[in-house]
Design an enzyme around this catalytic site. Sequence first.
Site, mmCIF file in Angstrom:
data_model
loop_
_atom_site.group_PDB
_atom_site.id
_atom_site.type_symbol
_atom_site.label_atom_id
_atom_site.label_comp_id
_atom_site.label_asym_id
_atom_site.label_seq_id
_atom_site.Cartn_x
_atom_site.Cartn_y
_atom_site.Cartn_z
ATOM 1 N N ALA A 203 0.855 -1.199 0.000
ATOM 2 C CA ALA A 203 0.000 0.000 0.000
ATOM 3 C C ALA A 203 0.881 1.236 0.000
ATOM 4 C CB ALA A 203 -0.887 0.012 1.236
ATOM 5 N N HIS A 204 0.635 2.130 -0.929
ATOM 6 C CA HIS A 204 1.426 3.368 -0.944
ATOM 7 C C HIS A 204 0.724 4.536 -1.611
ATOM 8 C CE1 HIS A 204 2.080 2.066 -5.082
ATOM 9 N NE2 HIS A 204 2.435 3.303 -5.345
ATOM 10 N N ARG A 205 -0.495 4.347 -2.135
ATOM 11 C CA ARG A 205 -1.144 5.436 -2.876
ATOM 12 C C ARG A 205 -1.339 6.640 -1.978
ATOM 13 N NH1 ARG A 205 -1.023 2.878 -7.232
ATOM 14 N NH2 ARG A 205 0.315 4.614 -7.725
ATOM 15 N N ASP A 279 -2.750 -1.612 -3.274
ATOM 16 C CA ASP A 279 -3.298 -0.474 -4.019
ATOM 17 C C ASP A 279 -2.358 -0.124 -5.175
ATOM 18 O OD1 ASP A 279 -1.166 0.880 -2.828
ATOM 19 O OD2 ASP A 279 -2.426 2.148 -1.555
#
Length: 359
Positions: A203-205, A279
């Site tokens: 997850a990094h958005r 994501d």
Amino acid sequence: MIGVILGTRPEIIKMSPVIRECERRGIDYFILHTGQHYSYEMDRLFFEELELPDPNYSLDVGSGTHASQTAKVMTGVEDVLLKESPDIVLVQGDTNTVMAGALAASKLHVRVGHIEAGLRSFNRWMPEEINRVLTDHISDYLFAPTETARENLLAEGISNQKICVTGNTVVDAIYQNLDIAKKKGNVLNDLDLEPREYFLVTAHRQENVDNRTRLKEILRGLEGVQKEFSLPVVFPVHPRTEKRIKELGIGVDGLNLTKPFGFLEFLQLESQARLVLTDSGGVQEETCVLGVPCATMRYDTERPETLNVGSNILVGADSGKILEGVRSIAAWKTGWENPYGDGIAGKMIVMVCAAARSQ
Ligand code: UD1
Ligand code: UDP
């Protein structure tokens, strides 16, 4: 001469087949690294693992606001292009590096080839959507991964003559590296994991991790998954996410948080996971190609092909929906078709560029 511009982890991975093809054909090219990503495990590690030549130019732009990063990339790219006068530059994907590189080149009347053109989430809240749209509209060669991507471009009035459907270079990267990955040690053993008996998460958005409520919901959802299934949840943490978890003072319970893995280790983990929660754009594609179910923690995706073939579902960023999505995988049918091509995208792109040079 071809100028290959890259700057972040996914660009290094997805450009690697193009670079290898330039090497194989003895084509005159250079690599310009903007330095948008610079931590060892987001950058150098991939050059080493994938045995890529060192960049000829490194701009070291580093992190910053969107405008300052974009501006630094533009001025740095302009200097290099004025010196090298390439026939064409290639950019891949939807990062600030891509948009700024393409814009600098097009203003110098250097032809631009956009790899992974035509993806649309139709969500302008995402910085990547703005980068994709702008880059597509100033590019001369649009290398669309699928027919859906071509249709998106046509719907925006882009001429079909500029578009070439190639498949996605991520398929080339997987095919070129999966066997190497399997021979290079066993990361599952190292982490004490059994095939199909763990979940893998990334997850990094910006829209997920820069918002405290949303990041907490995601982490609570993942903790819920770990508790309900009593299986390890392996979560290599992107530096942006690591920074936010610390800054926002969010406690994390029961998840196996690790440093980001190299591509070879990550491929091993991805290909043997029970389910991947993510994501990431690239991870939605890779799981689809590898035949592993994916739950995307977003409300939209620019990769609708994965939803259509049934490899991916959107579970949003709500803890309850994340858990519900994971529960639903027991009923999933695997064996879907790979919509992203045969792994020859890199070859096709370099062939088109080589022809373009002589025009
Ligand atoms: C960028 C791209 C995103 C892509 C992602 C791939 C844009 C707008 N975003 O997001 O589309 O999916 O790369 O991973 O171009 N940081 C480090 N070390 C690094 C890089 C970043 O510590 O090597 C930290 C810094 O605190 C930085 C933050 O991560 O401020 C965000 O980095 P940035 O490049 O701005 O965006 P990403 O989230 O990496
Ligand atoms: N990846 C990796 N190590 C990790 C997590 C991801 O090598 O710990 C790879 C993954 O296989 C994919 C790419 O990084 O090829 C995706 O990059 P990211 O999620 O950062 O960017 P996006 O695809 O969303 O732009």
